[in-house]
Design an enzyme around this catalytic site. Structure first.
Site, PDB file in Angstrom:
ATOM      1  N   ASP A 164       0.851  -1.194   0.000  1.00  0.00           N
ATOM      2  CA  ASP A 164       0.000   0.000   0.000  1.00  0.00           C
ATOM      3  C   ASP A 164       0.884   1.240   0.000  1.00  0.00           C
ATOM      4  O   ASP A 164       1.888   1.289   0.727  1.00  0.00           O
ATOM      5  CB  ASP A 164      -0.916  -0.009   1.229  1.00  0.00           C
ATOM      6  CG  ASP A 164      -2.038   0.999   1.128  1.00  0.00           C
ATOM      7  OD1 ASP A 164      -1.746   2.219   1.050  1.00  0.00           O
ATOM      8  OD2 ASP A 164      -3.202   0.587   1.146  1.00  0.00           O
ATOM      9  N   VAL A 190     -10.701   3.303  -4.066  1.00  0.00           N
ATOM     10  CA  VAL A 190     -10.555   2.866  -5.454  1.00  0.00           C
ATOM     11  C   VAL A 190     -11.722   1.937  -5.760  1.00  0.00           C
ATOM     12  O   VAL A 190     -11.971   0.989  -5.011  1.00  0.00           O
ATOM     13  CB  VAL A 190      -9.214   2.123  -5.680  1.00  0.00           C
ATOM     14  CG1 VAL A 190      -9.104   1.647  -7.123  1.00  0.00           C
ATOM     15  CG2 VAL A 190      -8.032   3.013  -5.320  1.00  0.00           C
ATOM     16  N   HIS A 215      -7.187  -5.756   2.120  1.00  0.00           N
ATOM     17  CA  HIS A 215      -6.056  -5.231   2.881  1.00  0.00           C
ATOM     18  C   HIS A 215      -5.512  -6.334   3.784  1.00  0.00           C
ATOM     19  O   HIS A 215      -6.283  -7.057   4.417  1.00  0.00           O
ATOM     20  CB  HIS A 215      -6.505  -4.064   3.777  1.00  0.00           C
ATOM     21  CG  HIS A 215      -6.973  -2.867   3.025  1.00  0.00           C
ATOM     22  ND1 HIS A 215      -6.189  -1.755   2.834  1.00  0.00           N
ATOM     23  CD2 HIS A 215      -8.156  -2.601   2.415  1.00  0.00           C
ATOM     24  CE1 HIS A 215      -6.861  -0.848   2.150  1.00  0.00           C
ATOM     25  NE2 HIS A 215      -8.069  -1.346   1.879  1.00  0.00           N
ATOM     26  N   ASN A 225     -12.957  -2.877   2.359  1.00  0.00           N
ATOM     27  CA  ASN A 225     -13.789  -1.690   2.545  1.00  0.00           C
ATOM     28  C   ASN A 225     -14.807  -1.677   1.407  1.00  0.00           C
ATOM     29  O   ASN A 225     -14.474  -2.031   0.280  1.00  0.00           O
ATOM     30  CB  ASN A 225     -12.948  -0.410   2.498  1.00  0.00           C
ATOM     31  CG  ASN A 225     -11.937  -0.347   3.616  1.00  0.00           C
ATOM     32  OD1 ASN A 225     -12.193  -0.801   4.726  1.00  0.00           O
ATOM     33  ND2 ASN A 225     -10.771   0.205   3.341  1.00  0.00           N
ATOM     34  N   HIS A 230     -10.358  -4.796  -3.191  1.00  0.00           N
ATOM     35  CA  HIS A 230      -9.015  -5.179  -2.785  1.00  0.00           C
ATOM     36  C   HIS A 230      -9.039  -5.532  -1.308  1.00  0.00           C
ATOM     37  O   HIS A 230      -9.710  -4.882  -0.516  1.00  0.00           O
ATOM     38  CB  HIS A 230      -7.998  -4.079  -3.088  1.00  0.00           C
ATOM     39  CG  HIS A 230      -8.373  -2.717  -2.597  1.00  0.00           C
ATOM     40  ND1 HIS A 230      -9.348  -1.942  -3.211  1.00  0.00           N
ATOM     41  CD2 HIS A 230      -7.931  -1.996  -1.544  1.00  0.00           C
ATOM     42  CE1 HIS A 230      -9.462  -0.790  -2.564  1.00  0.00           C
ATOM     43  NE2 HIS A 230      -8.623  -0.806  -1.538  1.00  0.00           N
ATOM     44  N   GLN A 281     -13.598   3.234   1.075  1.00  0.00           N
ATOM     45  CA  GLN A 281     -13.077   2.618  -0.143  1.00  0.00           C
ATOM     46  C   GLN A 281     -12.700   3.745  -1.088  1.00  0.00           C
ATOM     47  O   GLN A 281     -13.549   4.548  -1.479  1.00  0.00           O
ATOM     48  CB  GLN A 281     -14.115   1.702  -0.797  1.00  0.00           C
ATOM     49  CG  GLN A 281     -13.588   1.030  -2.054  1.00  0.00           C
ATOM     50  CD  GLN A 281     -14.602   0.128  -2.739  1.00  0.00           C
ATOM     51  OE1 GLN A 281     -15.737  -0.024  -2.301  1.00  0.00           O
ATOM     52  NE2 GLN A 281     -14.192  -0.454  -3.846  1.00  0.00           N
TER      53      GLN A 281
END
Length: 116
Positions: free
Chosen positions: A33, A98, A104, A89, A102, A96
């Protein structure tokens, strides 16, 4: 999603944007990240562009399971032997940022609860 502009993650997967890739296979990549919230903060991103968890279908169940298996692999490769947290998220209120799901993977320190 073909009508939309490529997501940040799609640009990373195509090499248009540089990413610190720690794992990749035919279904996903795992990257560091760029704004880490823990000493180890990785993102496991499917190659299939799914905007949010609300856009998942039953067809995506094996893919989501694969993301968790990859999370386990990258956590082990990063030495997260005392534990780690995985988080999806979903949408704006969950932060969130993007529109491409995804997972994390956070570790390297003691986590707090509730998360926030």
């Amino acid at each position: 999603m073909s009508d939309r502009e490529k997501t940040l993650f799609q640009k990373m997967m195509s090499g248009e944007i540089e990413a610190d890739v720690v794992y990749e296979d035919d279904l996903c990549i795992a990257i560091r990240d760029i704004n880490p919230q823990a000493p180890t903060h990785l993102l496991v991103v499917p190659r299939k562009p799914i905007p949010t968890l609300d856009d998942l279908t039953e067809e995506d169940e094996p893919l989501v399971g694969h993301l968790f298996t990859v999370a386990k692999k990258v956590a082990a490769s990063e030495g997260l032997t005392n534990g780690y947290r995985t988080v999806f998220n979903c949408k704006e209120d969950a932060n969130q940022t993007v529109e491409h799901i995804h997972l994390h993977v956070l570790g390297g320190r003691k986590m707090k609860w509730p998360p926030g």
